[in-house]
Design an enzyme around this catalytic site. Structure first.
Site, PDB file in Angstrom:
ATOM      1  NE  ARG A  59     -22.213   6.511   2.874  1.00 26.56           N
ATOM      2  CZ  ARG A  59     -20.942   6.873   2.753  1.00 26.56           C
ATOM      3  NH1 ARG A  59     -20.487   7.325   1.587  1.00 26.56           N
ATOM      4  NH2 ARG A  59     -20.109   6.769   3.760  1.00 26.56           N
TER       5      ARG A  59
ATOM      6  N   GLY B 293      -8.419   6.663  -1.815  1.00 25.38           N
ATOM      7  CA  GLY B 293      -9.276   6.246  -2.919  1.00 25.38           C
ATOM      8  C   GLY B 293      -8.883   4.903  -3.528  1.00 25.38           C
TER       9      GLY B 293
ATOM     10  CD  GLU C 235     -12.279   4.292   7.212  1.00 27.57           C
ATOM     11  OE1 GLU C 235     -13.365   4.743   6.840  1.00 27.57           O
ATOM     12  OE2 GLU C 235     -11.380   3.928   6.409  1.00 27.57           O
TER      13      GLU C 235
ATOM     14  CG  ASN D 289     -11.335   8.482   6.806  1.00 23.94           C
ATOM     15  OD1 ASN D 289     -12.126   7.576   6.762  1.00 23.94           O
ATOM     16  ND2 ASN D 289     -10.345   8.576   5.934  1.00 23.94           N
TER      17      ASN D 289
ATOM     18  CE  LYS E  30      -2.204 -13.128   6.791  1.00 22.53           C
ATOM     19  NZ  LYS E  30      -1.452 -14.177   6.076  1.00 22.53           N
TER      20      LYS E  30
ATOM     21  CE  LYS F  49      -3.631  -0.160   2.879  1.00 25.04           C
ATOM     22  NZ  LYS F  49      -4.445  -0.517   4.093  1.00 25.04           N
TER      23      LYS F  49
ATOM     24  NE  ARG G  91     -12.836  12.412   4.934  1.00 23.87           N
ATOM     25  CZ  ARG G  91     -13.645  11.377   4.896  1.00 23.87           C
ATOM     26  NH1 ARG G  91     -14.843  11.472   5.427  1.00 23.87           N
ATOM     27  NH2 ARG G  91     -13.293  10.234   4.333  1.00 23.87           N
TER      28      ARG G  91
ATOM     29  CB  VAL H  30     -20.974  10.138   4.537  1.00 23.40           C
ATOM     30  CG1 VAL H  30     -22.410   9.878   4.127  1.00 23.40           C
ATOM     31  CG2 VAL H  30     -20.215  10.863   3.441  1.00 23.40           C
TER      32      VAL H  30
END
Ligand code: ADP
Length: 447
Positions: free
Chosen positions: A338, A164, A275, A290, A201, A158, A292, A295
């Protein structure tokens, strides 16, 4: 407290921020693009300033114009909402240089948690559970191979600047790992101008569980329990609920407290989400933070009674958090769907255009967060979300029944929406039993 703040966003989150600001007696300034010139939420703002054409790059992403609008209107703070500039540390820094309060973390805290390697290192210190993997950036391929052999395949490479879903590659063996490192590095350079990648992993079957946290400028941080966001399509969340079902209370509290400790150590002020992926054994592994408001924040508001947006404004103004951890009590269960203007039968194609019918659900425990009304024309330039339907019940069973009933009340037309898909999802046995993983919706759609 601020006398006036500027909202550098649009749609339902702009409306949500206006509402909390009004309760606090703060005036609001909304910036808007030409595509949003007749948008309903602008009517509730005290002042509005047009900052450019429809495409976000010409308006909602224009730091220079947003700062000018703030200066022109004497706004003391800027709330970025989510998306657009919300996680842009440069923007937070420009705000500070211009002596306008960025309603969110300091640029330093944002950068520290936004970089996945520095975030992981800080998490390790705070006792927040992380994935096994390389300690930092992969410098030598051999070192990555060694770590992969130790932790076992599959592994995922990663990008440390990732977002995104870009710059990520899964590898099932050493040959795939060699390619994965090079191609993830190339994609990371192309997407983020930073080729640093690390390895961890890869969990094949997992649930997405996240923790809502809030910090202030006085070293306090609290958590608002967790949310499950396992129902996703292409990494986009569709349904969120809280508290996450099937997580033992001791496990939940330990992970939630470690998330609060993480942002406390980062000297973080404002709302954030930590998360995680969770496996069947209820082991947690942090994905990212995150920095901020999200949603799905209403889910946590419904189960705790805390107004997350109001708190984020208060702490930005320098006030201490108005809640202590032991005052935050978990009450019942909340679910959010949503509502997107997308056609599930046409591969979720966005459906911009005129909304003629908009009849939202109501009744006890039902909350609709939306900026649309009959006669509203959805511009083609932005996200396709037209609202969120949130329900609260005394337990998960009642919340599911309430969501089914509320979805049946929603009348939106003539554009296609994801409402019929939600109606199907909340009837599925996998959903009802919370027996699911992050690929369950895609598997269902494929069949
Ligand atoms: P981004 O910032 O690009 O969204 P994330 O780290 O949040 O990147 O990962 C995006 C998605 O990729 C996750 O929601 C998850 O579905 C998948 N993913 C990331 N890391 C792992 C992992 N170690 N094991 C399994 N899936 C992963």
């Amino acid at each position: 407290m601020f006398g006036k703040i500027l909202i550098a966003n649009r749609g339902e989150i702009a409306l949500r921020i206006i509402r909390s600001a009004r309760e606090l007696g703060i005036e609001t300034v909304c910036v808007y693009s030409e595509a949003d010139a007749s948008a309903p939420w602008l009517e509730l703002a005290d002042q509005t300033v047009c900052i450019g054409k429809g495409p976000s790059a010409d308006s909602y992403l224009r730091i220079d114009r947003i700062i000018s609008a703030a200066e022109m209107t004497d706004s003391e703070g800027i709330h970025p909402g989510y998306g657009f500039l919300a996680e842009n540390a440069h923007f937070a820094e420009v705000c500070r240089d211009c002596e306008i309060e960025f309603i969110g973390p300091s640029p330093e805290a944002m950068a520290l948690l936004g970089d996945k390697i520095s975030c992981k290192r800080l998490a390790k210190k705070a006792g927040t559970p992380i994935f096994p993997g390389t300690d930092g950036e992969i410098e030598e391929l051999d070192e990555a191979i060694e770590v992969a052999n130790e932790i076992g395949y599959p592994v995922i490479v990663k990008a440390t600047a990732g977002g995104g879903g870009k710059g990520m590659r899964v590898a099932k063996n050493v040959d795939e790992l060699r390619n994965a490192v090079t191609s993830a590095q190339q994609e990371a350079i192309a997407s983020f101008g930073n080729g640093a990648v690390y390895l961890e992993k890869f969990l094949e079957s997992a649930r997405h569980v996240e923790v809502q946290v809030l910090g202030d400028k006085h070293g306090n941080a609290v958590h608002l329990f967790n949310r499950d966001c396992t129902s996703q399509r292409r990494h986009q969340k569709l349904i969120e609920e809280g508290p996450a079902p099937g997580v033992d209370v001791e496990v939940r509290d330990k992970v939630c407290e470690s998330a609060a400790e993480l942002i406390r150590n980062a000297k973080y002020s404002g709302a954030a989400t930590v998360e995680f992926l969770m496996n069947k054994e209820q082991q947690f592994f942090m994905l990212e933070v995150n920095t901020r408001v999200q949603v799905e924040h209403p889910v946590s508001e419904m189960i705790t009674g805390v107004d997350i947006v109001k708190e984020s404004i208060r702490v930005a103004a320098g006030e201490p958090l108005s809640w202590k951890q032991n005052e935050i009590k978990l009450n019942g269960h909340a679910i959010e769907c949503r509502l997107n203007a997308e056609d599930p039968s046409k591969n979720f194609m966005p459906q911009p255009g005129l909304i003629e019918t908009w009849q939202p659900a109501g009744g006890p425990g039902v909350r609709v967060e939306s900026h649309v009304r009959p006669g509203y024309r959805i511009p083609p330039n932005y996200d396709s979300m037209i609202g969120k339907l949130i329900v609260h019940g005394r337990d998960r069973t009642e919340a599911i029944a309430r969501m089914r009933s509320a979805l049946g009340e929603m009348k939106v037309g003539p554009i296609a929406t994801t409402i019929p898909l939600h109606q199907q999802l909340v009837q599925e046995k996998n959903f009802v039993d919370a027996d699911f993983d992050i690929n369950w919706v895609e598997r269902l759609l494929d069949s």
